[in-house]
Design an enzyme around this catalytic site. Structure first.
Site, short mmCIF file in Angstrom:
data_model
loop_
_atom_site.label_atom_id
_atom_site.label_comp_id
_atom_site.label_asym_id
_atom_site.label_seq_id
_atom_site.Cartn_x
_atom_site.Cartn_y
_atom_site.Cartn_z
N HIS A 28 3.89 6.62 4.41
CA HIS A 28 2.94 5.52 4.19
C HIS A 28 3.36 4.80 2.90
O HIS A 28 2.69 4.89 1.87
CB HIS A 28 1.52 6.08 4.07
CG HIS A 28 0.44 5.05 4.19
ND1 HIS A 28 0.69 3.72 4.46
CD2 HIS A 28 -0.91 5.15 4.07
CE1 HIS A 28 -0.45 3.07 4.50
NE2 HIS A 28 -1.44 3.90 4.26
N ARG A 58 -4.41 -1.90 -3.06
CA ARG A 58 -3.62 -2.07 -1.84
C ARG A 58 -3.25 -3.54 -1.65
O ARG A 58 -2.14 -3.89 -1.29
CB ARG A 58 -4.40 -1.59 -0.59
CG ARG A 58 -4.71 -0.11 -0.50
CD ARG A 58 -3.48 0.77 -0.51
NE ARG A 58 -2.50 0.38 0.49
CZ ARG A 58 -2.61 0.56 1.83
NH1 ARG A 58 -3.66 1.17 2.32
NH2 ARG A 58 -1.66 0.18 2.66
N GLN A 115 1.22 2.31 0.56
CA GLN A 115 0.15 3.01 -0.17
C GLN A 115 0.64 3.50 -1.54
O GLN A 115 -0.12 3.53 -2.51
CB GLN A 115 -0.34 4.19 0.67
CG GLN A 115 -1.44 5.03 0.04
CD GLN A 115 -2.82 4.41 0.16
OE1 GLN A 115 -3.21 3.96 1.21
NE2 GLN A 115 -3.57 4.41 -0.95
N ARG A 139 2.36 -0.97 11.91
CA ARG A 139 1.73 0.36 11.82
C ARG A 139 1.84 1.00 13.20
O ARG A 139 1.23 0.52 14.16
CB ARG A 139 0.27 0.27 11.38
CG ARG A 139 -0.45 1.60 11.53
CD ARG A 139 -1.84 1.62 10.92
NE ARG A 139 -1.79 1.67 9.47
CZ ARG A 139 -2.83 1.96 8.69
NH1 ARG A 139 -4.00 2.23 9.24
NH2 ARG A 139 -2.71 1.99 7.38
N ASP A 145 -7.01 13.40 1.40
CA ASP A 145 -6.76 12.62 2.62
C ASP A 145 -7.48 13.34 3.77
O ASP A 145 -7.86 14.51 3.63
CB ASP A 145 -5.24 12.54 2.90
CG ASP A 145 -4.90 11.61 4.08
OD1 ASP A 145 -5.78 10.80 4.48
OD2 ASP A 145 -3.79 11.70 4.61
N CYS A 179 -6.56 7.95 -0.31
CA CYS A 179 -6.07 6.73 0.33
C CYS A 179 -7.18 6.08 1.17
O CYS A 179 -7.12 4.89 1.44
CB CYS A 179 -4.85 7.04 1.18
SG CYS A 179 -5.10 8.33 2.39
N1 CP Z 1 -5.34 3.81 3.28
C1 CP Z 1 -5.16 3.09 4.40
O1 CP Z 1 -4.04 2.89 4.88
O2 CP Z 1 -6.29 2.59 4.95
P1 CP Z 1 -6.42 1.86 6.36
O3 CP Z 1 -6.11 2.90 7.41
O4 CP Z 1 -7.82 1.37 6.39
O5 CP Z 1 -5.42 0.75 6.41
N1 NVA Z 2 -3.01 10.63 6.95
C1 NVA Z 2 -3.88 9.54 7.30
C2 NVA Z 2 -3.70 8.40 6.35
C3 NVA Z 2 -4.66 7.26 6.56
C4 NVA Z 2 -4.42 6.11 5.62
C5 NVA Z 2 -3.60 9.11 8.73
O1 NVA Z 2 -2.43 8.97 9.10
O2 NVA Z 2 -4.56 8.91 9.46
#
Ligand code: CP
Ligand code: NVA
Length: 347
Positions: A138, A321, A141, A111, A234, A276
């Site tokens: 992502h 997830r 997801q 990530r 989101d 998400c």
């Molecule tokens: N939806 C998601 O990716 O959650 P986290 O940021 O908690 O991993």
């Molecule tokens: N758009 C958000 C998604 C989190 C899962 C971010 O990047 O923070």
């Protein structure tokens, strides 16, 4: 060994645009199959003896926990590393890190920020790399989201899904492109200044030509939600950004609330809310309190009423997830491939 070669084995998962509709549907159904096994206490140690690296440059609750639990359930070991634990980006390049970790680990979750970084990691590591979120996509997801939609509606093709909020972020991009691939009619409801980038729109166009789906990008509430099956939220400000005042001004008219559900005009059992997560739906967080003090807001992208309503599917989605990430890991690292996976878990 299976007679049919596993078409996922050894592949990285960097963006859903690299996968066909059949492949995405397989991962969705394999996730459902693994969920069935877990719920029925059937062991599934498909990755016995494998080692997994989890690299997180941004925080995470769901993605990190999913990879950890999925690894354990599959018989693999997972090691978590944050920027505080590794040299990556500070003292050591992505290339060098990739080569070193690729010699230690069988698969790497990453990530980070730029999509180019996770791509470079995958290019140099020599083992499957799973994109646990970048600023652009992502992908993991998406498999969880499609599992959830299929659990509710029984199919993906023909479903109308409206993503509401920042139309240029990783979630908007991913839903638009991945949804278009599998035949979901995706609508992005977002102010004009946040319409998605041309390359993402181009990918959606190409995907729709194949799947027969139709996508819509609009700043008009009614066009965005009338007749939709899923209203998807989101955060207004993604990780790595800090433009709260600007986003609140732009996105306040697009808050997901009960009026939006009324405007959709759907029977109660034909429309759901998804997100998400995390979500700012009350003031029970540090940021939530700060938003209340600075901007007088009790809730942001979704109201607490919707979040706790009969429409809410965000926690089923969050659970998925873990099952879907398990499917992604098992498919790309293991040699198991079940051509009849759909029929298999439905038995
Ligand atoms: N939806 C998601 O990716 O959650 P986290 O940021 O908690 O991993
Ligand atoms: N758009 C958000 C998604 C989190 C899962 C971010 O990047 O923070």
């Amino acid at each position: 060994m299976n007679e049919i070669k596993n078409p996922f084995q050894g592949r990285s998962l960097l963006a859903m645009k690299d996968f066909t509709a059949d492949e995405i549907n397989y991962l969705v159904d394999f996730g459902e199959h693994l969920k069935y096994m877990k719920k029925h206490g059937i062991p599934h140690h498909y990755l016995e003896g494998k080692n997994i690296a989890l690299l997180f440059e941004k925080t995470s609750t769901r993605t990190r926990s999913s990879f950890v639990v999925a690894s354990h359930d599959l018989g693999a070991s997972a090691e978590f590393m944050s920027p505080a634990d590794m040299q990556l980006g500070n003292k050591e390049s992505i290339e060098d890190t990739a080569i070193v970790l690729g010699n230690f680990f069988d698969g790497i979750e990453y990530r980070g920020f730029a999509q180019a970084d996770v791509e470079e990691l995958a290019d140099k590591a020599g083992v499957p790399v799973w994109n646990g979120l970048s600023d652009k996509w992502h992908p993991t997801q998406m498999i969880a989201d499609f599992m959830t939609i299929k659990e509710k509606f029984g199919h993906l093709k023909g479903i109308d899904l409206t993503y509401v909020g920042d139309g240029r972020n990783n979630m908007a991009n991913s839903l638009l492109v991945a949804g278009s691939i599998v035949g979901i009619n995706v609508r992005l409801l977002t102010p004009k200044s946040l319409f998605p980038a041309d390359d993402v729109v181009e990918l959606a166009k190409k995907a729709c030509e194949k799947s027969g789906a139709k996508f819509t990008i609009t700043d008009d509430l009614e066009e965005g939600v009338k007749g939709t099956n899923v209203i998807y939220g989101d955060v207004w400000v993604s990780m790595g950004e800090n433009n709260w005042a600007d986003r609140i001004k732009l996105l306040k008219p697009y808050q997901i609330n009960m009026d939006m559900f009324k405007l959709a005009g759907m029977p109660d059992d034909e429309i759901i809310f998804m997100d998400c997560l995390p979500a700012f739906h009350d003031t029970n967080t540090k940021y939530g309190k700060e938003m209340k003090e600075k901007y007088g807001l009790d809730e942001m992208e979704v109201t607490d009423e919707v979040f706790r309503s009969k429409y809410a599917w965000q926690f089923e989605e969050a659970e998925n997830r873990m099952h879907s990430i398990k499917a992604i890991m098992a498919a790309t690292l293991g040699d198991l491939f079940i051509p009849t996976v759909h029929a298999d878990y439905e038995k």
